[in-house]
Motif scaffolding. Structure first.
Motif, PDB file in Angstrom:
ATOM      1  N   GLU A  61       0.837  -1.194   0.000  1.00 20.12           N
ATOM      2  CA  GLU A  61       0.000   0.000   0.000  1.00 20.12           C
ATOM      3  C   GLU A  61       0.875   1.249   0.000  1.00 20.12           C
ATOM      4  N   ILE A  62       1.926   1.173   0.791  1.00 20.00           N
ATOM      5  CA  ILE A  62       2.850   2.304   0.884  1.00 20.00           C
ATOM      6  C   ILE A  62       4.250   1.808   0.558  1.00 20.00           C
ATOM      7  N   ALA A  63       4.917   2.477  -0.360  1.00 25.41           N
ATOM      8  CA  ALA A  63       6.296   2.134  -0.700  1.00 25.41           C
ATOM      9  C   ALA A  63       7.184   3.276  -0.209  1.00 25.41           C
ATOM     10  N   ASN A  98      10.405   3.574  -0.588  1.00 27.01           N
ATOM     11  CA  ASN A  98      11.414   3.914  -1.589  1.00 27.01           C
ATOM     12  C   ASN A  98      10.878   3.575  -2.978  1.00 27.01           C
ATOM     13  N   GLY A  99      10.647   4.600  -3.775  1.00 28.19           N
ATOM     14  CA  GLY A  99      10.103   4.382  -5.110  1.00 28.19           C
ATOM     15  C   GLY A  99      11.077   3.753  -6.081  1.00 28.19           C
ATOM     16  N   ASN A 100      12.336   3.625  -5.660  1.00 24.42           N
ATOM     17  CA  ASN A 100      13.325   3.047  -6.564  1.00 24.42           C
ATOM     18  C   ASN A 100      13.219   1.539  -6.662  1.00 24.42           C
ATOM     19  N   THR A 101      12.672   0.914  -5.643  1.00 17.05           N
ATOM     20  CA  THR A 101      12.529  -0.535  -5.701  1.00 17.05           C
ATOM     21  C   THR A 101      11.275  -0.944  -4.939  1.00 17.05           C
ATOM     22  N   VAL A 102      10.198  -1.163  -5.693  1.00 10.52           N
ATOM     23  CA  VAL A 102       8.902  -1.519  -5.118  1.00 10.52           C
ATOM     24  C   VAL A 102       8.591  -2.955  -5.528  1.00 10.52           C
ATOM     25  N   PRO A 103       8.420  -3.850  -4.545  1.00 12.73           N
ATOM     26  CA  PRO A 103       8.139  -5.247  -4.912  1.00 12.73           C
ATOM     27  C   PRO A 103       6.719  -5.401  -5.448  1.00 12.73           C
ATOM     28  N   ILE A 104       6.602  -6.077  -6.583  1.00  5.17           N
ATOM     29  CA  ILE A 104       5.310  -6.285  -7.241  1.00  5.17           C
ATOM     30  C   ILE A 104       5.204  -7.759  -7.617  1.00  5.17           C
ATOM     31  N   GLY A 105       4.061  -8.349  -7.338  1.00  4.48           N
ATOM     32  CA  GLY A 105       3.836  -9.728  -7.746  1.00  4.48           C
ATOM     33  C   GLY A 105       2.533  -9.831  -8.518  1.00  4.48           C
ATOM     34  N   VAL A 106       2.527 -10.610  -9.596  1.00  2.00           N
ATOM     35  CA  VAL A 106       1.294 -10.826 -10.340  1.00  2.00           C
ATOM     36  C   VAL A 106       1.052 -12.322 -10.483  1.00  2.00           C
ATOM     37  N   SER A 107      -0.217 -12.682 -10.508  1.00  2.00           N
ATOM     38  CA  SER A 107      -0.579 -14.076 -10.652  1.00  2.00           C
ATOM     39  C   SER A 107      -1.909 -14.162 -11.392  1.00  2.00           C
ATOM     40  N   ALA A 108      -1.949 -14.956 -12.452  1.00  2.00           N
ATOM     41  CA  ALA A 108      -3.185 -15.131 -13.210  1.00  2.00           C
ATOM     42  C   ALA A 108      -3.195 -16.535 -13.793  1.00  2.00           C
ATOM     43  N   ARG A 156      10.376   0.541 -10.435  1.00  2.00           N
ATOM     44  CA  ARG A 156      10.583   1.939 -10.050  1.00  2.00           C
ATOM     45  C   ARG A 156       9.272   2.707 -10.199  1.00  2.00           C
ATOM     46  N   LEU A 157       8.946   3.517  -9.202  1.00  2.00           N
ATOM     47  CA  LEU A 157       7.767   4.370  -9.290  1.00  2.00           C
ATOM     48  C   LEU A 157       8.187   5.804  -9.008  1.00  2.00           C
ATOM     49  N   ALA A 158       7.833   6.712  -9.914  1.00  2.00           N
ATOM     50  CA  ALA A 158       8.268   8.095  -9.790  1.00  2.00           C
ATOM     51  C   ALA A 158       7.531   8.815  -8.672  1.00  2.00           C
ATOM     52  N   ARG A 159       6.268   8.430  -8.418  1.00  2.00           N
ATOM     53  CA  ARG A 159       5.465   9.100  -7.391  1.00  2.00           C
ATOM     54  C   ARG A 159       4.281   8.213  -7.048  1.00  2.00           C
ATOM     55  N   THR A 160       3.422   8.678  -6.151  1.00  2.00           N
ATOM     56  CA  THR A 160       2.215   7.939  -5.796  1.00  2.00           C
ATOM     57  C   THR A 160       1.352   7.767  -7.048  1.00  2.00           C
ATOM     58  N   GLN A 161       0.925   6.545  -7.319  1.00  2.00           N
ATOM     59  CA  GLN A 161       0.229   6.277  -8.580  1.00  2.00           C
ATOM     60  C   GLN A 161      -0.403   4.891  -8.578  1.00  2.00           C
ATOM     61  N   ILE A 176      -0.483   2.749  -5.145  1.00  2.00           N
ATOM     62  CA  ILE A 176       0.685   2.658  -4.274  1.00  2.00           C
ATOM     63  C   ILE A 176       1.130   4.062  -3.890  1.00  2.00           C
ATOM     64  N   LYS A 177       1.204   4.289  -2.584  1.00  2.00           N
ATOM     65  CA  LYS A 177       1.686   5.585  -2.112  1.00  2.00           C
ATOM     66  C   LYS A 177       3.204   5.529  -1.999  1.00  2.00           C
ATOM     67  N   VAL A 178       3.855   6.440  -2.680  1.00  2.00           N
ATOM     68  CA  VAL A 178       5.318   6.441  -2.693  1.00  2.00           C
ATOM     69  C   VAL A 178       5.818   7.598  -1.830  1.00  2.00           C
ATOM     70  N   THR A 179       6.615   7.272  -0.841  1.00  2.00           N
ATOM     71  CA  THR A 179       7.118   8.306   0.077  1.00  2.00           C
ATOM     72  C   THR A 179       8.290   9.052  -0.545  1.00  2.00           C
ATOM     73  N   ILE A 180       9.312   8.305  -0.978  1.00  2.11           N
ATOM     74  CA  ILE A 180      10.455   8.929  -1.648  1.00  2.11           C
ATOM     75  C   ILE A 180      10.490   8.385  -3.053  1.00  2.11           C
ATOM     76  N   GLY A 181      10.003   9.152  -4.000  1.00  2.00           N
ATOM     77  CA  GLY A 181       9.959   8.660  -5.372  1.00  2.00           C
ATOM     78  C   GLY A 181      10.973   9.369  -6.231  1.00  2.00           C
ATOM     79  N   GLY A 182      10.821   9.159  -7.533  1.00  2.00           N
ATOM     80  CA  GLY A 182      11.710   9.802  -8.479  1.00  2.00           C
ATOM     81  C   GLY A 182      11.602  11.315  -8.408  1.00  2.00           C
TER      82      GLY A 182
END
Lengths: 109, 140
Positions: B55-57, B59-69, B106-111, B131-137
């Motif tokens: 929900e909150i990242a 560090n926007g430089n490395t945000v763990p993401i998992g997908v499953s379908a 990588r996430l530049a900002r909350t998005q 995802i809320k990014v505290t320190i982003g790009g």
């Protein structure tokens, strides 16, 4: 760039036939996005790994297209089915044309 | 490098302020265009794909993401607040077990991060997460 690129892969050494195993891969790479600027205001050119593939005995497991939004030292975790004893082959393709390969053998009991 | 980051911060926050004054953020429609390129404008179902994201990242430089379908042929990831919305495309082969993949992005900002899966029958599934990014790009 292509200096200090080192692939690391974690694959179990043994499995039973048809078992699902978890694979973790990481490769050290700066993944320069092409968005950043140096102190003189010049854009630092993009230099990333743009493709990653994993295959087992020639059969594809996963094929990933990477964009600059993938973090430094690209990390991937995924699952594969192991039908028989064989070898996993992992290939990373760099923007500069370099290709990095890593293989891991697995024996099926 | 420190300095350039700061410059980037300043210019990008100015850009965001300009955008807030306009009606719609330019990035959102860019993402829609990219999604339409993948799906060809097809209807997007929901439910058969899960997107695993914090929900909150911090560090926007490395945000763990998992997908499953389960049953997906491929999964495409988008981030609608990045300069380039495309993030990655996963194509699953015959030996892929659960059509699951995790990575770090990588996430530049909350998005919003959006995952589109193409299923074996040719239909498409969508999942998204804010995802809320505290320190982003750009300090979002």
């Amino acid at each position: 760039m292509a200096s200090g690129v080192k692939p690391r892969v974690k694959v179990p050494k043994t499995a039973s036939a048809g078992e699902t195993i978890e694979i973790k891969t990481l490769i050290s790479h700066t993944m320069e996005s092409g968005q950043r600027k140096d102190s003189d205001g010049n854009v630092i050119p993009r230099s990333i790994i743009n493709r990653f593939t994993a295959e087992f005995n020639g059969q594809n497991v996963i094929d990933v297209t990477l964009e600059p939004a993938i973090s430094t030292n690209p990390y991937f975790q995924f699952e594969a089915i192991v039908p028989e004893t064989g070898e996993f082959k992992f290939i990373w393709y760099d923007d500069d044309g370099s290709v990095y390969e890593e293989t891991k053998a697995i024996s099926v009991s | 490098m420190k300095l350039s980051r700061r410059n980037l911060l300043i210019t990008s926050s100015a850009g965001m302020a300009a955008m807030a004054m306009g009606s719609l953020p330019a990035f959102a429609s860019l993402t829609d265009d990219e999604i339409a390129k993948v799906t060809g404008g097809a209807e997007l179902g929901e439910g058969a794909i899960t997107l695993d994201a914090p929900e909150i990242a911090e560090n926007g430089n490395t945000v763990p993401i998992g997908v499953s379908a389960p049953g997906a042929v491929s999964i495409v990831l988008f981030a609608d607040g990045n300069p380039v919305p495309n993030v990655a495309t996963f194509k699953f082969g015959p030996l892929s077990a659960s059509r699951t993949a995790s990575t770090r992005i990588r996430l530049a900002r909350t998005q919003n991060v959006i995952a589109i899966a193409e299923m074996e029958d040719g239909s498409f599934q969508k999942a998204s997460a804010n995802i809320k990014v505290t320190i982003g790009g750009c300090g979002g």
